[in-house]
Enzyme design. Structure first.
Site, PDB file in Angstrom:
ATOM      1  N   CYS A 268       0.896  -1.191  -0.148  1.00  0.00           N
ATOM      2  CA  CYS A 268      -0.172   0.071  -0.077  1.00  0.00           C
ATOM      3  C   CYS A 268       0.863   1.152   0.003  1.00  0.00           C
ATOM      4  O   CYS A 268       1.331   1.803   1.085  1.00  0.00           O
ATOM      5  CB  CYS A 268      -0.729   0.057   1.281  1.00  0.00           C
ATOM      6  SG  CYS A 268      -1.966   1.446   1.430  1.00  0.00           S
TER       7      CYS A 268
ATOM      8  N   CYS B 104      -0.644   4.217   2.083  1.00  0.00           N
ATOM      9  CA  CYS B 104      -0.247   3.863   3.344  1.00  0.00           C
ATOM     10  C   CYS B 104       1.139   4.252   4.000  1.00  0.00           C
ATOM     11  O   CYS B 104       1.483   4.658   5.036  1.00  0.00           O
ATOM     12  CB  CYS B 104      -0.653   2.653   4.004  1.00  0.00           C
ATOM     13  SG  CYS B 104      -2.137   1.922   3.157  1.00  0.00           S
ATOM     14  N   ASP B 105       2.027   3.669   3.347  1.00  0.00           N
ATOM     15  CA  ASP B 105       3.594   3.531   3.537  1.00  0.00           C
ATOM     16  C   ASP B 105       4.522   4.660   2.861  1.00  0.00           C
ATOM     17  O   ASP B 105       5.656   4.478   3.355  1.00  0.00           O
ATOM     18  CB  ASP B 105       3.807   2.127   3.709  1.00  0.00           C
ATOM     19  CG  ASP B 105       3.199   1.109   4.521  1.00  0.00           C
ATOM     20  OD1 ASP B 105       2.795   1.851   5.435  1.00  0.00           O
ATOM     21  OD2 ASP B 105       2.805   0.183   4.152  1.00  0.00           O
TER      22      ASP B 105
END
Ligand code: NAP
Length: 324
Positions: free
Chosen positions: A146, A149-150
């Site tokens: 992701c 997200c990261d």
């Protein structure tokens, strides 16, 4: 499981009209239609509602948003619209197993048993694993599925993105905001992604490509430090130094809980007829989890509408209250 306290406990007191399993675009759209039709509907979702698009930084091909819209905002609007019509959403309550008891479908969840006359399965897909050494070991320590997200953890770093589809290229472009270099590792000599994404990626000054290469191993000490790449045409192996690797090598359907109940295709996606009904009367499937889906948010929304209207018709027929 017996009757329990909590949200599901209250829902257990009666047979519901429709239970929607999954809170992505298909499930939320079905929820909007059913709640607005004043059906007694409940949506259960094992995470917070939103599904895969909630983790997509920008969606450009959903009609009505010429400037594009953040995936999170789009699905959050759907959730608010559904709740505005009175849809009850029971997050963090995964489906564990589904059974039939005559016309009533029984859903075993972590909070107890739920019963309904119709069920819409909109459980979506999850990212496939690459299945190489280091993938599990470094998950969360440089291995990610992701970028939204990261991605920010890799500011000024070098990252690899594995895969050549729309997800890989879209997320690789997103990662150029943080990383100083993004290398797409792809097993062929051209991308599978749509032309507009290909054009952007190929022209981007921060993007690089490792063509005809597959990842044999993800290496590092405490976290990812590099990839062992192998040439698919027998050109040998090489090590690529990276700070992180994002894997976008396809998807698997979330159908484990209904395996043996509804009919699946060879890859585990749910088979339906033209009304989106499965081989079990009163059980419908919508969105990415349905065999034949085209894996687009707009198409999942259309599936949600069809499944909701057909589930409503099924319940009203059972109750003798259908108009036609
Ligand atoms: P995908 O289209 O299935 O692409 C997976 C990629 O991973 C392919 O390039 C494939 O290579 C590669 N791959 C698969 N197994 C591999 C392995 N073991 N080792 C190395 N590479 C491997 O998956 P996706 O990109 O997640 O997209 C899924 C669906 O969602 C698609 O229909 C896509 O169009 C849709 N989607 C659309 C959008 C959009 O419209 N903006 C955005 C995201 C996703 P090959 O090319 O050689 O098969």
């Amino acid at each position: 499981m017996g009757a329990e306290s909590g949200v599901a406990g209250r829902e257990q007191e009666r047979v519901l009209d429709v239970i929607i399993v999954g809170g992505g675009p298909a499930g939320l759209t079905a929820g909007i239609y059913l709640a607005r039709a004043r059906m007694n509907a409940l949506l259960v979702e094992k995470q917070s509602p939103g599904g895969a698009p909630a983790m997509t930084e920008r969606i450009e091909n959903y009609p009505g948003f010429p400037e594009g819209i953040s995936g999170f905002e789009l699905v959050d609007r759907m959730r608010r619209q559904a709740e505005g019509f009175g849809l009850r959403i029971n997050p963090f309550n995964p489906l564990l197993r589904m059974e039939e008891d005559g016309e009533v479908k029984v859903l075993e969840t972590e909070e107890g048993e739920l019963r309904a006359y119709a069920v819409i399965l909109a459980t979506g897909m999850r990212p496939a694993k690459l299945g190489v050494p280091g993938e599990e070991e470094f998950h969360g320590r440089g291995v990610s599925y992701c970028a939204t997200c990261d991605g920010a953890f890799f500011k000024d770093g070098v990252v690899a993105v594995v895969g050549g589809g729309n997800s890989a290229v879209e997320e690789a472009l997103f990662l150029t905001r943080f990383a100083r270099k993004v290398i797409i590792v792809h097993r062929r000599d051209r991308l599978r992604a749509g032309k507009i994404l290909q054009e952007r990626a190929l022209a981007h000054p921060k993007m690089d490509f490792a063509w005809k290469k597959v990842v044999k191993e993800i290496r590092g000490k405490d976290r990812v430090e590099g990839l062992l790449l192998s040439d698919v045409e027998g050109g040998g192996e090489e090590e690529l130094a990276v700070d992180g690797v994002f894997l976008y090598v396809g998807n698997l359907p979330n159908t484990e809980e209904v395996r043996g109940v509804v009919e699946l295709d060879g890859r585990g996606f749910i088979l339906t007829d033209t009304s989106l009904q499965t081989n079990v009367r009163g059980v419908f499937a919508a969105g990415d989890v349905r065999a034949g889906a085209v894996w687009q948010v707009a198409a999942a929304v259309g599936d949600g509408v069809r499944a909701a209207l057909n589930a409503q018709f099924h319940v009203e027929n059972l109750m003798g209250t259908a108009y036609i």
